[in-house]
Design an enzyme around this catalytic site. Structure first.
Site, PDB file in Angstrom:
ATOM      1  CD  GLN A  35     -73.356  64.074  -1.536  1.00  0.00           C
ATOM      2  OE1 GLN A  35     -73.130  63.618  -2.648  1.00  0.00           O
ATOM      3  NE2 GLN A  35     -73.778  63.330  -0.537  1.00  0.00           N
ATOM      4  CB  SER A  80     -67.323  66.796  -4.917  1.00  0.00           C
ATOM      5  OG  SER A  80     -68.042  65.610  -5.148  1.00  0.00           O
ATOM      6  CG  LEU A  81     -73.273  68.724  -5.921  1.00  0.00           C
ATOM      7  CD1 LEU A  81     -74.030  67.902  -6.925  1.00  0.00           C
ATOM      8  CD2 LEU A  81     -74.092  69.020  -4.712  1.00  0.00           C
ATOM      9  NE  ARG A 137     -71.782  64.007  -9.822  1.00  0.00           N
ATOM     10  CZ  ARG A 137     -71.233  64.267  -8.655  1.00  0.00           C
ATOM     11  NH1 ARG A 137     -72.027  64.532  -7.615  1.00  0.00           N
ATOM     12  NH2 ARG A 137     -69.926  64.265  -8.485  1.00  0.00           N
ATOM     13  CG  HIS A 152     -65.018  62.071  -6.036  1.00  0.00           C
ATOM     14  ND1 HIS A 152     -65.216  62.598  -7.295  1.00  0.00           N
ATOM     15  CD2 HIS A 152     -65.806  62.791  -5.194  1.00  0.00           C
ATOM     16  CE1 HIS A 152     -66.068  63.610  -7.203  1.00  0.00           C
ATOM     17  NE2 HIS A 152     -66.447  63.741  -5.951  1.00  0.00           N
ATOM     18  CD  GLN A 197     -67.292  65.716 -10.618  1.00  0.00           C
ATOM     19  OE1 GLN A 197     -68.228  64.923 -10.665  1.00  0.00           O
ATOM     20  NE2 GLN A 197     -67.372  66.849  -9.968  1.00  0.00           N
TER      21      GLN A 197
END
Length: 318
Positions: free
Chosen positions: A10, A91-92, A116, A200, A249
């Site tokens: 993102q 991340s993603l 998610r 996160h 994660q």
């Protein structure tokens, strides 16, 4: 040449992204059409026309970024691009990496990342969470600033992106206090990020639990390409271990600097960003300034063809 593919998360989305590549490569629209059928709305129209507020909403951003990375990967393969030695994602972007490495099926991954995004959005009420990038300050000083600023709330370092660029996240008031504390310690700049979900951070623990329950229903395979996770800069092969990793994660920091160094320690001499934008390419150049390292972004057909030539040793551009 040994090379790695890295997939953005993102923050790399923008209205109009991939337009030039789609004009040259039908695989882009075909990938988005496939994704639209899975999720039930016109994903290509959203990426090209917006509105930006919807595109930037986590629940929509995540599947769009997944589709964009997979579409770019498919064009790479059509242009004769070989498999990388290793894949990683920010991340993603880890989910995009896992689709391209054969761990997740594309359709299942789309539904998974939409869920998610939804549980992330629902975990923290709108307006109560925040993120900010702290520039020009050592990680230890940023972590000290967060401890000082918490005052019973949550604010944590969550993205260790490159030397001198770390993202913090948590409760909005605590993030603002941490910005001031970081500036007092000598930070050059502090930039609030246009997101309301403190990704996160430990505020995502409830979302991570819901996501883990959903992930348990999804089939995972062993990767056909070596996969290194940005959670801990380690390689994973066992599907059960990957499932456990993805479950935690969501509420763990992204250790991008460590991940890039781990990729380079494996002997790769090119880092290729697969997806819209050049965010990771900029970070990668700051992490490792070696003159012989190729940091490339796949933006259009010409850049893809150039990158294919580079990894095949047919040119030295980059």
């Amino acid at each position: 040449m040994s090379f790695a593919f890295v997939f953005p998360g993102q923050g790399s989305q923008s209205v109009g992204m991939l337009a030039s590549l789609a004009a040259e490569a039908p695989a882009v629209r075909a990938t988005f059409d496939e994704a639209s059928k899975v999720l039930g709305y016109d994903m290509w129209k959203l990426t090209q026309e917006g509105p930006a507020e919807q595109l930037d909403s986590t629940e929509y951003t995540q599947p769009v970024m997944l589709a964009a990375g997979v579409a770019t990967w498919r064009v790479w393969r059509e242009e004769g691009g070989p498999d990388p030695a290793v894949v990683a994602g920010h991340s993603l972007g880890e989910f995009t990496a896992l689709v391209c490495a054969g761990v997740l099926q594309f359709g299942a991954a789309l539904e998974l990342v939409r869920f998610r995004g939804r549980v992330m959005q629902e975990a923290v009420p709108q307006g109560t969470g925040a993120m900010a990038a702290i520039l020009g300050l050592e990680d230890a000083d940023i972590e000290a600033a967060c401890r000082e600023a918490a005052q019973g709330q949550v604010v944590e370092a969550v993205n260790f992106n490159s030397p001198g660029q770390t993202v913090i996240a948590g409760h909005a008031e605590a993030v603002q206090r941490a910005i001031e504390a970081a500036k007092a310690r000598g930070a050059k700049r502090a930039v609030p990020l246009p997101v309301s979900v403190p990704s996160h951070s430990s505020l995502m623990e409830a979302a991570a639990e819901r996501f883990a329950a959903r992930l348990a229903e999804v089939e995972l395979s062993a990767p056909t390409i070596r996969y290194v996770s940005a959670v801990d800069a380690r390689a994973y092969r066992d599907p059960a271990e990957i499932r456990a990793l993805l479950s935690r994660q969501l509420a763990r920091p992204v250790r991008w600097s460590d991940t890039v160094r781990a990729l380079l320690a494996e002997g790769v001499s090119a880092l290729i960003e697969c997806g819209p934008g050049k965010v990771l390419t900029g970070l990668n150049r700051r992490i490792e300034r070696r003159a012989d390292l190729h940091c490339l972004a796949l933006e259009d057909r010409a850049s893809i063809q150039s990158a294919v030539r580079t990894v095949r040793g047919e040119s030295h551009a980059g």
